[in-house]
Design a protein around this motif. Structure first.
Motif, PDB file in Angstrom:
ATOM      1  N   PRO A 184      -2.768  -0.013   4.000  1.00 21.08           N
ATOM      2  CA  PRO A 184      -4.249  -0.027   3.709  1.00 21.08           C
ATOM      3  C   PRO A 184      -4.686   0.764   2.158  1.00 21.08           C
ATOM      4  O   PRO A 184      -3.855   1.766   1.943  1.00 21.08           O
ATOM      5  N   ALA A 185      -5.580   0.076   1.347  1.00 29.29           N
ATOM      6  CA  ALA A 185      -5.836   0.624   0.156  1.00 29.29           C
ATOM      7  C   ALA A 185      -6.682   1.987   0.379  1.00 29.29           C
ATOM      8  O   ALA A 185      -7.414   2.054   1.399  1.00 29.29           O
ATOM      9  N   ARG A 186      -6.805   2.846  -0.675  1.00 29.02           N
ATOM     10  CA  ARG A 186      -7.434   3.961  -0.806  1.00 29.02           C
ATOM     11  C   ARG A 186      -8.522   3.844  -1.972  1.00 29.02           C
ATOM     12  O   ARG A 186      -8.165   3.008  -2.804  1.00 29.02           O
ATOM     13  N   ASN A 189      -6.457   4.054  -5.167  1.00 30.86           N
ATOM     14  CA  ASN A 189      -5.349   3.057  -5.503  1.00 30.86           C
ATOM     15  C   ASN A 189      -5.886   1.614  -5.482  1.00 30.86           C
ATOM     16  O   ASN A 189      -5.111   0.765  -5.612  1.00 30.86           O
ATOM     17  N   GLU A 190      -7.230   1.468  -5.163  1.00 30.71           N
ATOM     18  CA  GLU A 190      -7.706   0.003  -5.077  1.00 30.71           C
ATOM     19  C   GLU A 190      -7.374  -0.884  -6.155  1.00 30.71           C
ATOM     20  O   GLU A 190      -7.055  -1.980  -6.019  1.00 30.71           O
ATOM     21  N   ARG A 191      -7.894  -0.383  -7.229  1.00 32.54           N
ATOM     22  CA  ARG A 191      -7.639  -1.097  -8.551  1.00 32.54           C
ATOM     23  C   ARG A 191      -6.149  -1.367  -8.782  1.00 32.54           C
ATOM     24  O   ARG A 191      -5.946  -2.512  -9.221  1.00 32.54           O
ATOM     25  N   TYR A 192      -5.410  -0.337  -8.414  1.00 34.65           N
ATOM     26  CA  TYR A 192      -3.873  -0.815  -8.600  1.00 34.65           C
ATOM     27  C   TYR A 192      -3.491  -1.705  -7.744  1.00 34.65           C
ATOM     28  O   TYR A 192      -2.739  -2.670  -8.492  1.00 34.65           O
ATOM     29  N   LEU A 193      -3.967  -1.779  -6.739  1.00 36.09           N
ATOM     30  CA  LEU A 193      -3.425  -2.930  -5.733  1.00 36.09           C
ATOM     31  C   LEU A 193      -4.026  -4.142  -6.007  1.00 36.09           C
ATOM     32  O   LEU A 193      -3.453  -5.127  -6.125  1.00 36.09           O
ATOM     33  N   GLN A 194      -5.369  -4.183  -6.385  1.00 36.12           N
ATOM     34  CA  GLN A 194      -5.915  -5.501  -6.887  1.00 36.12           C
ATOM     35  C   GLN A 194      -5.144  -6.089  -7.839  1.00 36.12           C
ATOM     36  O   GLN A 194      -4.976  -7.094  -8.205  1.00 36.12           O
ATOM     37  N   THR A 195      -4.922  -5.365  -9.062  1.00 32.32           N
ATOM     38  CA  THR A 195      -4.102  -5.726 -10.264  1.00 32.32           C
ATOM     39  C   THR A 195      -2.652  -6.123  -9.703  1.00 32.32           C
ATOM     40  O   THR A 195      -2.126  -7.203 -10.427  1.00 32.32           O
ATOM     41  N   LYS A 196      -2.029  -5.342  -8.826  1.00 32.30           N
ATOM     42  CA  LYS A 196      -0.745  -6.089  -8.402  1.00 32.30           C
ATOM     43  C   LYS A 196      -1.007  -7.565  -7.800  1.00 32.30           C
ATOM     44  O   LYS A 196      -0.127  -8.304  -7.864  1.00 32.30           O
TER      45      LYS A 196
END
Ligand SMILES: [Zn+2]
Length: 215
Positions: A184-186, A189-196
């Motif tokens: 789950p995103a935090r 790191n949500e933006r990092y995961l959205q970019t991935k």
């Protein structure tokens, strides 16, 4: 390619038992004779009743000192590693811990330089581009060679990253399935995961849609 009789490029060390909070593992180093980098193979027998019919579970984990050791929330590496270890402890399989792949292959110092640019507003792709560095410099040839030496030419790959699967296939490892490796995103790191997901084609389903850009 190595001709017949050529020494294997990856030299295994002795296998030792490593009891951990995630379970009991058998670990051994794999030294890449071309680069001197020492990777770590982490395997567990598991007790999955389906394990005999299904291809073994494999996770290729790229070293991330900040995530794996310090538990950084800037990325999802530490939690993905813990999840993979727990999963193979239960179901059997192998985690290859790939050294020398900090920051998708750009190194620790450059990863922190990219973090500094991210703090100034860049996303993870833009930060690498501003540094003149590849967005993903990782190569999976050594990983594939280790898997093939282990007789793992048919696997289920724990990953959200289709590029990883595609590279392994090029090197002769057949990936029967991609098993999601999603945490789950935090907020951190949500933006990092959205970019991935949005710029690097990762399959991430637990994530919210990206905020709509105001035009
Ligand atoms: Zn990381």
């Amino acid at each position: 390619m190595n001709g017949p009789g050529a020494p294997a490029p990856l030299i295994p060390g002795p296998e030792v038992r490593l009891p951990t909070e995630f379970g009991d593992f058998a670990v051994r180093t794999w030294t890449d004779t071309r680069t001197g980098v020492e990777h770590l193979g982490i395997s567990a027998a598991g007790t999955d009743p389906d394990a005999e019919s299904a291809a073994p579970l494999v996770r290729l984990h790229s070293e991330c000192l900040t995530g794996d050791v310090l538990g950084s929330f800037r990325c999802d590496c530490g939690e993905q590693l813990e999840q993979a270890l727990a999963l193979i402890s239960l179901h059997g399989g192998t985690v290859l811990y790939l050294r020398g792949q900090e920051g998708r292959g750009i190194g620790l110092a450059n990863k922190l330089r990219a973090y500094a640019l991210q703090e100034a507003g860049a996303d993870t792709v833009e930060a690498n581009e501003q540094l003149g560095l590849p967005v993903d410099a990782r190569d999976y040839q050594a990983a594939a060679e280790i898997l093939l030496q282990l007789g793992l030419d048919r696997i289920r790959l724990l990953t959200n990253n289709p590029a990883k699967r595609d590279r392994l296939e090029v090197y002769g490892v057949h990936v029967e399935a991609m098993v999601p490796s999603e945490v789950p995103a935090r907020a951190e790191n949500e933006r990092y995961l959205q970019t991935k997901r949005d710029r690097m084609n990762h399959h991430l389903n637990l994530l919210r849609a990206s905020p709509v850009q105001q035009s």
